[in-house]
Write a protein that holds these residues in place. Structure first.
Motif, PDB file in Angstrom:
ATOM      1  N   UNK A  29       0.871  -1.189  -0.216  1.00 41.33           N
ATOM      2  CA  UNK A  29       0.099   0.100  -0.206  1.00 41.33           C
ATOM      3  C   UNK A  29       0.868   1.205   0.048  1.00 41.33           C
ATOM      4  N   UNK A  30       2.030   1.059   0.059  1.00 42.62           N
ATOM      5  CA  UNK A  30       3.261   2.233   0.348  1.00 42.62           C
ATOM      6  C   UNK A  30       2.789   3.070   1.459  1.00 42.62           C
ATOM      7  N   UNK A  31       2.468   2.358   2.627  1.00 36.91           N
ATOM      8  CA  UNK A  31       2.402   3.137   4.008  1.00 36.91           C
ATOM      9  C   UNK A  31       3.759   3.032   4.621  1.00 36.91           C
ATOM     10  N   UNK A  32       4.205   4.502   4.903  1.00 35.46           N
ATOM     11  CA  UNK A  32       5.165   4.754   5.434  1.00 35.46           C
ATOM     12  C   UNK A  32       5.004   4.807   6.917  1.00 35.46           C
ATOM     13  N   UNK A  33       5.840   4.122   7.655  1.00 30.31           N
ATOM     14  CA  UNK A  33       5.818   4.282   9.304  1.00 30.31           C
ATOM     15  C   UNK A  33       7.036   4.910   9.839  1.00 30.31           C
ATOM     16  N   UNK A  34       6.886   5.593  11.053  1.00 28.52           N
ATOM     17  CA  UNK A  34       8.277   6.290  11.550  1.00 28.52           C
ATOM     18  C   UNK A  34       7.546   7.176  12.576  1.00 28.52           C
ATOM     19  N   UNK A  35       8.365   7.981  13.163  1.00 32.72           N
ATOM     20  CA  UNK A  35       8.366   8.845  14.102  1.00 32.72           C
ATOM     21  C   UNK A  35       7.381   9.910  13.632  1.00 32.72           C
ATOM     22  N   UNK A  36       6.546  10.641  14.540  1.00 28.66           N
ATOM     23  CA  UNK A  36       5.741  11.717  14.089  1.00 28.66           C
ATOM     24  C   UNK A  36       6.609  13.054  14.201  1.00 28.66           C
ATOM     25  N   UNK A  37       7.659  12.882  15.140  1.00 25.32           N
ATOM     26  CA  UNK A  37       8.627  14.185  15.253  1.00 25.32           C
ATOM     27  C   UNK A  37       9.734  13.918  14.709  1.00 25.32           C
ATOM     28  N   UNK A  38      10.198  14.846  13.778  1.00 23.97           N
ATOM     29  CA  UNK A  38      11.606  14.756  13.262  1.00 23.97           C
ATOM     30  C   UNK A  38      12.689  15.386  14.179  1.00 23.97           C
ATOM     31  N   UNK A  39      13.621  14.518  14.241  1.00 25.80           N
ATOM     32  CA  UNK A  39      14.842  14.930  15.342  1.00 25.80           C
ATOM     33  C   UNK A  39      16.003  14.750  14.576  1.00 25.80           C
TER      34      UNK A  39
END
Length: 117
Positions: A65-75
């Motif tokens: 589906x092309x779903x990208x997961x990760x942290x909501x906050x860029x650090x």
């Protein structure tokens, strides 16, 4: 286990109803609901007997589906190093020690229900 095209298209339609951000819990619950509905329609069994998709199957669906997961906050790396430094905690404690006695007790933010005394 393989993912049937109909199962895949149903999930894709549900997730693409104008929603840009989908939490991992919403995605997992949508997939689980379709798995239960499909099993009940095909085999006429109760939902407690349905084996829900594994983490590996969910990961495959996310890739398709092309779903990208990760942290909501860029650090940045510099911020991560600074946040991990013990001096941050010590300086915060020093600031609290100096400022709290000077502040009206109604103005002290109390997010977690603890008291500062």
């Amino acid at each position: 286990t393989s993912i049937s095209p109909k199962f895949f298209s149903n999930i894709e339609e549900t997730l693409n109803k104008g929603q840009i951000n989908v939490t991992s819990e919403e995605f997992r619950s949508t997939v689980n609901k379709f798995a239960i509905d499909t099993a009940q329609a095909r085999r006429n069994i109760v939902s407690s007997q349905v084996k829900l998709p594994s983490r590996r199957t969910l990961h495959r669906l996310e890739e398709k589906l092309g779903i990208k997961t990760g942290n909501a906050e860029f650090t940045t790396n510099a911020r991560a190093i600074a946040c991990a430094d013990v001096r941050n905690a010590v300086s915060m404690c020093a600031a609290q020690h100096l400022m709290v006695p000077l502040t009206d007790h109604y103005l002290i933010l109390n997010m977690d229900g603890t008291r500062l005394r």
